[in-house]
Write a protein that holds these residues in place. Sequence first.
Motif, PDB file in Angstrom:
ATOM      1  N   LYS A  44      18.114 -44.109  67.936  1.00  0.00           N
ATOM      2  CA  LYS A  44      18.508 -44.820  69.160  1.00  0.00           C
ATOM      3  C   LYS A  44      17.436 -43.580  70.724  1.00  0.00           C
ATOM      4  O   LYS A  44      17.195 -44.746  71.379  1.00  0.00           O
ATOM      5  N   GLU A  45      17.653 -42.707  70.024  1.00  0.00           N
ATOM      6  CA  GLU A  45      16.650 -41.310  70.556  1.00  0.00           C
ATOM      7  C   GLU A  45      15.728 -41.888  70.966  1.00  0.00           C
ATOM      8  O   GLU A  45      14.880 -42.216  71.860  1.00  0.00           O
ATOM      9  N   GLY A  52      13.307 -46.187  78.051  1.00  0.00           N
ATOM     10  CA  GLY A  52      14.158 -45.566  78.884  1.00  0.00           C
ATOM     11  C   GLY A  52      15.519 -45.707  79.379  1.00  0.00           C
ATOM     12  O   GLY A  52      16.296 -46.293  78.170  1.00  0.00           O
ATOM     13  N   TRP A  53      16.713 -44.817  79.707  1.00  0.00           N
ATOM     14  CA  TRP A  53      18.172 -44.692  79.279  1.00  0.00           C
ATOM     15  C   TRP A  53      18.610 -45.626  80.724  1.00  0.00           C
ATOM     16  O   TRP A  53      18.190 -44.564  82.342  1.00  0.00           O
ATOM     17  N   SER A  54      19.583 -45.505  81.187  1.00  0.00           N
ATOM     18  CA  SER A  54      20.701 -45.144  82.319  1.00  0.00           C
ATOM     19  C   SER A  54      22.301 -45.449  82.245  1.00  0.00           C
ATOM     20  O   SER A  54      22.686 -44.572  82.633  1.00  0.00           O
ATOM     21  N   ARG A  60      24.863 -48.869  75.223  1.00  0.00           N
ATOM     22  CA  ARG A  60      25.292 -49.332  73.839  1.00  0.00           C
ATOM     23  C   ARG A  60      24.078 -50.350  73.763  1.00  0.00           C
ATOM     24  O   ARG A  60      24.273 -50.606  72.166  1.00  0.00           O
ATOM     25  N   ARG A  61      22.904 -51.183  74.175  1.00  0.00           N
ATOM     26  CA  ARG A  61      22.848 -51.911  74.098  1.00  0.00           C
ATOM     27  C   ARG A  61      21.533 -50.816  72.870  1.00  0.00           C
ATOM     28  O   ARG A  61      21.139 -52.137  72.487  1.00  0.00           O
ATOM     29  N   LEU A  62      20.565 -50.035  73.410  1.00  0.00           N
ATOM     30  CA  LEU A  62      20.477 -49.730  72.732  1.00  0.00           C
ATOM     31  C   LEU A  62      20.734 -49.425  71.102  1.00  0.00           C
ATOM     32  O   LEU A  62      19.777 -49.284  70.339  1.00  0.00           O
ATOM     33  N   GLY A  63      21.971 -49.250  71.658  1.00  0.00           N
ATOM     34  CA  GLY A  63      22.577 -48.809  70.692  1.00  0.00           C
ATOM     35  C   GLY A  63      22.262 -49.899  68.873  1.00  0.00           C
ATOM     36  O   GLY A  63      22.658 -50.327  67.993  1.00  0.00           O
TER      37      GLY A  63
END
Length: 195
Positions: A44-45, A52-54, A60-63
Amino acid sequence: MGRPMVEPVPLLILLGPPASGKTTLGRRLASELRLPFYSRDDFKERLFDSLGWSDRAWSRRLGMASWELFWQVIATQLAAGQATIVETNFRHPRDSERFQRLASRFPLTPLQINCVTRGDVLIERHRARSSSGERHPGHVDHLASVQAELLSELLAGRSAPLDLGGQVIELDTTDFAAIDHARLLATIHRLLPGL
């Protein structure tokens, strides 16, 4: 002439609530047992770093994407006959079914280490980890809404074991210094003699 018998692959599965010490334990066991170790948060990281992250929705989507990568790596390791250690916040029955599907394709010998911790300790650990600056900001653990979302899971202090067959070791991780690692390793070797 039939197919040759394939030896079951040892699979060490670490589970438990957030901040129960799964990753810390997994890294130590990987070093001591000289096995590959996969934590879903690592996937996930890497996705956060690449895309990117927000906010919580993006996390959750990237999870969800990290789950698919995680399961693919587990399947690849099993297909290669490689004993492996895996760790995340596994959930029964969803993840029991995924492992059962893998076991129908690849013979494996599962051993679960269920990390259990007093709820008040977990809440404090999770808050400390969230505000430490060491946790990837993409997890958005620092948000009060995320902490509220996890509150009941943290208070419970444990996860239900997966329905996989094999053995389950319940390990109290409330005090890391009190864990008898030599005894744990001896138990792992006894239950997974192929290691």
